[in-house]
Design a protein around this motif. Structure first.
Motif, short mmCIF file in Angstrom:
data_model
loop_
_atom_site.label_atom_id
_atom_site.label_comp_id
_atom_site.label_asym_id
_atom_site.label_seq_id
_atom_site.Cartn_x
_atom_site.Cartn_y
_atom_site.Cartn_z
N ARG A 228 -8.35 -25.63 9.63
CA ARG A 228 -9.54 -24.76 9.58
C ARG A 228 -9.15 -23.31 9.88
NH1 ARG A 228 -12.64 -26.78 13.51
NH2 ARG A 228 -12.27 -25.10 14.98
N TYR A 229 -8.29 -23.10 10.89
CA TYR A 229 -7.86 -21.74 11.21
C TYR A 229 -7.05 -21.13 10.08
CZ TYR A 229 -9.36 -22.49 16.05
OH TYR A 229 -10.10 -22.73 17.19
N ALA A 230 -6.25 -21.93 9.39
CA ALA A 230 -5.48 -21.42 8.25
C ALA A 230 -6.44 -20.98 7.14
CB ALA A 230 -4.52 -22.48 7.74
N ALA A 231 -7.47 -21.76 6.90
CA ALA A 231 -8.47 -21.38 5.88
C ALA A 231 -9.20 -20.11 6.30
CB ALA A 231 -9.45 -22.53 5.66
N GLU A 232 -9.54 -20.00 7.59
CA GLU A 232 -10.20 -18.79 8.10
C GLU A 232 -9.31 -17.57 7.93
OE1 GLU A 232 -11.28 -19.15 12.21
OE2 GLU A 232 -12.69 -20.79 11.84
N GLN A 233 -8.05 -17.70 8.30
CA GLN A 233 -7.10 -16.58 8.19
C GLN A 233 -6.93 -16.17 6.74
OE1 GLN A 233 -5.52 -14.57 10.22
NE2 GLN A 233 -5.66 -15.56 12.21
N THR A 234 -6.81 -17.14 5.85
CA THR A 234 -6.64 -16.84 4.43
C THR A 234 -7.87 -16.13 3.88
OG1 THR A 234 -5.14 -18.70 4.12
CG2 THR A 234 -6.22 -17.86 2.15
N ALA A 235 -9.04 -16.62 4.22
CA ALA A 235 -10.28 -15.97 3.76
C ALA A 235 -10.39 -14.56 4.31
CB ALA A 235 -11.49 -16.81 4.18
N ALA A 236 -10.03 -14.37 5.58
CA ALA A 236 -10.10 -13.04 6.19
C ALA A 236 -9.11 -12.08 5.52
CB ALA A 236 -9.82 -13.13 7.69
N LEU A 237 -7.92 -12.57 5.20
CA LEU A 237 -6.94 -11.72 4.50
C LEU A 237 -7.42 -11.35 3.10
CD1 LEU A 237 -3.53 -13.31 5.50
CD2 LEU A 237 -4.22 -10.93 5.86
N ASN A 238 -7.98 -12.33 2.39
CA ASN A 238 -8.49 -12.04 1.04
C ASN A 238 -9.65 -11.06 1.10
OD1 ASN A 238 -6.59 -13.75 -0.07
ND2 ASN A 238 -7.97 -15.49 -0.17
N ASP A 239 -10.54 -11.22 2.08
CA ASP A 239 -11.65 -10.28 2.25
C ASP A 239 -11.13 -8.88 2.58
OD1 ASP A 239 -13.43 -12.33 1.77
OD2 ASP A 239 -13.97 -12.61 3.90
N ALA A 240 -10.10 -8.81 3.43
CA ALA A 240 -9.52 -7.52 3.79
C ALA A 240 -8.90 -6.85 2.57
CB ALA A 240 -8.46 -7.70 4.89
N LEU A 241 -8.20 -7.64 1.76
CA LEU A 241 -7.59 -7.09 0.55
C LEU A 241 -8.66 -6.50 -0.37
CD1 LEU A 241 -5.06 -6.70 -1.25
CD2 LEU A 241 -5.57 -8.95 -2.22
N ARG A 242 -9.73 -7.25 -0.59
CA ARG A 242 -10.82 -6.75 -1.45
C ARG A 242 -11.47 -5.51 -0.86
NH1 ARG A 242 -11.44 -12.26 -2.38
NH2 ARG A 242 -12.89 -12.53 -0.66
N ALA A 243 -11.69 -5.51 0.44
CA ALA A 243 -12.38 -4.39 1.08
C ALA A 243 -11.57 -3.10 1.03
CB ALA A 243 -12.70 -4.74 2.54
N ILE A 244 -10.27 -3.22 1.12
CA ILE A 244 -9.44 -2.01 1.11
C ILE A 244 -9.07 -1.60 -0.31
CG2 ILE A 244 -7.25 -1.01 1.85
CD1 ILE A 244 -7.41 -2.75 4.33
N LYS A 245 -8.89 -2.56 -1.19
CA LYS A 245 -8.49 -2.25 -2.57
C LYS A 245 -9.57 -1.54 -3.35
CE LYS A 245 -5.94 -4.44 -5.90
NZ LYS A 245 -5.47 -5.54 -6.65
N ASP A 246 -10.81 -1.97 -3.20
CA ASP A 246 -11.90 -1.38 -3.95
C ASP A 246 -12.29 -0.04 -3.31
OD1 ASP A 246 -15.16 -1.16 -4.11
OD2 ASP A 246 -14.25 -1.89 -5.98
N PRO A 247 -12.23 1.07 -4.05
CA PRO A 247 -12.52 2.38 -3.46
C PRO A 247 -13.91 2.48 -2.84
CG PRO A 247 -11.50 2.64 -5.61
CD PRO A 247 -11.79 1.19 -5.44
N PHE A 248 -14.92 1.91 -3.48
CA PHE A 248 -16.26 2.00 -2.92
C PHE A 248 -16.36 1.20 -1.63
CE2 PHE A 248 -20.66 0.77 -2.40
CZ PHE A 248 -21.30 2.00 -2.50
N ASP A 249 -15.81 -0.01 -1.64
CA ASP A 249 -15.84 -0.84 -0.42
C ASP A 249 -15.03 -0.19 0.70
OD1 ASP A 249 -17.42 -2.68 -1.70
OD2 ASP A 249 -15.78 -4.09 -2.10
N ARG A 250 -13.89 0.41 0.34
CA ARG A 250 -13.05 1.09 1.34
C ARG A 250 -13.80 2.26 1.96
NH1 ARG A 250 -8.52 1.61 -1.52
NH2 ARG A 250 -9.06 3.61 -2.40
N ALA A 251 -14.49 3.04 1.13
CA ALA A 251 -15.26 4.17 1.64
C ALA A 251 -16.39 3.69 2.54
CB ALA A 251 -15.81 5.00 0.48
N THR A 252 -17.06 2.64 2.12
CA THR A 252 -18.15 2.09 2.93
C THR A 252 -17.62 1.60 4.27
OG1 THR A 252 -19.34 1.44 0.93
CG2 THR A 252 -20.00 0.37 2.98
N LEU A 253 -16.48 0.93 4.26
CA LEU A 253 -15.86 0.44 5.48
C LEU A 253 -15.52 1.60 6.41
CD1 LEU A 253 -14.52 -1.85 7.11
CD2 LEU A 253 -12.47 -1.48 5.73
#
Length: 121
Positions: free
Chosen positions: A74-99
């Motif tokens: 479960r923790y591995a799935a949580e970590q993977t999801a959190a990393l994928n969310d972080a990648l999307r949040a930083i990669k997308d310029p609009f999401d990065r600016a909002t963050l």
């Protein structure tokens, strides 16, 4: 510092795994920038973000924990999801600016979206 759920050793806050026993840790609430390592700013190198994401993703990928306990899977799935969310949040310029705006404690509910786009450009 936090404590490893498995061996009770000290774990650096936000660490994906325990340095002592290697157990994957709960994802916690680290920011996307803290999770992937780039400086917290708008002009980031997107390729560098992907290069930072890949080895971190490999370490906590759920396939590596298929024969581990339910908790660790479960923790591995949580970590993977959190990393994928972080990648999307930083990669997308609009999401990065909002963050970045949220991190600066600006109320985004009343922020003019057109102004935010203009600032990004």
């Amino acid at each position: 510092m936090t404590t490893c759920w498995q061996c009770k050793a000290d774990v650096v806050a936000g660490a994906a795994t325990c340095a002592q026993c290697g157990a994957v840790q709960p994802a916690g609430s680290a920011s996307p920038f803290a999770r992937l390592g780039p400086d917290q700013r708008f002009d980031v190198d997107e390729r560098a973000i992907e290069r930072a994401w890949l080895p971190r993703s490999r370490v906590v990928h759920p396939d590596r924990f298929a024969k581990k306990s339910d908790v660790e899977r479960r923790y591995a799935a949580e970590q993977t999801a959190a990393l994928n969310d972080a990648l999307r949040a930083i990669k997308d310029p609009f999401d990065r600016a909002t963050l970045l705006v949220k991190t600066a404690n600006v109320d985004t509910a009343n922020l003019d979206q057109a102004l935010l786009v203009e600032l990004m450009e």
